[in-house]
Write a protein that holds these residues in place. Structure first.
Motif, short mmCIF file in Angstrom:
data_model
loop_
_atom_site.label_atom_id
_atom_site.label_comp_id
_atom_site.label_asym_id
_atom_site.label_seq_id
_atom_site.Cartn_x
_atom_site.Cartn_y
_atom_site.Cartn_z
N MET A 101 0.84 -1.18 0.00
CA MET A 101 0.00 0.00 0.00
C MET A 101 0.89 1.24 0.00
SD MET A 101 -2.98 1.13 2.62
CE MET A 101 -4.23 0.21 1.76
N LEU A 102 0.54 2.21 -0.81
CA LEU A 102 1.31 3.44 -0.91
C LEU A 102 1.12 4.29 0.34
CD1 LEU A 102 0.54 4.45 -4.61
CD2 LEU A 102 2.43 3.11 -3.73
N ASN A 103 2.18 5.01 0.70
CA ASN A 103 2.14 5.88 1.86
C ASN A 103 2.75 7.23 1.47
OD1 ASN A 103 2.16 7.12 4.31
ND2 ASN A 103 3.53 5.68 5.31
N GLN B 289 6.72 6.65 -5.82
CA GLN B 289 6.35 5.30 -5.40
C GLN B 289 5.18 4.86 -6.25
OE1 GLN B 289 5.21 5.38 -1.28
NE2 GLN B 289 3.62 6.90 -1.59
N TYR B 290 5.10 3.56 -6.46
CA TYR B 290 4.00 3.03 -7.27
C TYR B 290 3.70 1.62 -6.84
CZ TYR B 290 8.03 1.18 -9.82
OH TYR B 290 9.20 0.57 -10.16
N GLU B 291 2.49 1.21 -7.21
CA GLU B 291 2.03 -0.13 -6.87
C GLU B 291 1.14 -0.64 -7.99
OE1 GLU B 291 0.57 -1.90 -2.77
OE2 GLU B 291 -0.90 -0.49 -3.59
N LYS B 292 1.41 -1.84 -8.46
CA LYS B 292 0.58 -2.47 -9.48
C LYS B 292 -0.52 -3.26 -8.77
CE LYS B 292 0.96 -5.47 -13.52
NZ LYS B 292 1.88 -6.28 -14.34
N TYR C 238 -1.69 0.84 -12.32
CA TYR C 238 -0.64 1.33 -11.43
C TYR C 238 -1.17 2.55 -10.68
CZ TYR C 238 2.99 -1.55 -13.52
OH TYR C 238 3.75 -2.61 -13.94
N ALA C 239 -1.07 2.49 -9.36
CA ALA C 239 -1.29 3.67 -8.53
C ALA C 239 0.09 4.31 -8.36
CB ALA C 239 -1.86 3.28 -7.18
N LEU D 34 2.31 17.11 -3.89
CA LEU D 34 2.12 15.71 -4.25
C LEU D 34 1.32 15.57 -5.55
CD1 LEU D 34 2.44 12.72 -3.33
CD2 LEU D 34 0.19 12.96 -2.27
N PHE D 35 1.80 14.70 -6.43
CA PHE D 35 1.09 14.33 -7.65
C PHE D 35 0.73 12.86 -7.53
CE2 PHE D 35 1.29 12.14 -11.73
CZ PHE D 35 0.32 12.82 -12.45
N SER D 36 -0.53 12.52 -7.81
CA SER D 36 -0.99 11.13 -7.76
C SER D 36 -1.84 10.84 -8.98
CB SER D 36 -1.83 10.86 -6.51
OG SER D 36 -1.08 11.04 -5.35
N CYS D 37 -1.76 9.61 -9.47
CA CYS D 37 -2.61 9.19 -10.58
C CYS D 37 -2.71 7.68 -10.62
CB CYS D 37 -2.08 9.72 -11.92
SG CYS D 37 -0.55 8.96 -12.48
#
Length: 67
Positions: free
Chosen positions: A1-3, A13-16, A28-29, A39-42
């Motif tokens: 899990m992303l933090n 950081q990323y997570e599939k 991918y988060a 912060l940039f998130s997608c």
């Protein structure tokens, strides 16, 4: 899990993950914390798409455009 709270400036950081449902491609988060602390998130289908979106966001920040 992303933090994202622990993400340093300039870090990524990323997570599939596999979304629920049949036939849905993995996603991918992605989080990136700019050197200015923003912060940039997608969520995208590939890590390359995430990084391209990040690069576009950074370019808009540098040009003074609305992000």
């Amino acid at each position: 899990m992303l933090n994202p709270q622990s993400l340093p400036n300039g870090g990524e950081q990323y997570e599939k993950y596999k979304p629920a449902g049949r036939g849905i491609a993995p996603r991918y988060a992605y989080d990136y914390r700019h050197t200015d602390g923003e912060l940039f998130s997608c969520v995208k289908r590939t890590l390359d798409e995430c990084r391209a979106a990040r690069d576009e966001w950074i370019a808009k920040k540098g040009s003074g455009g609305d992000v």
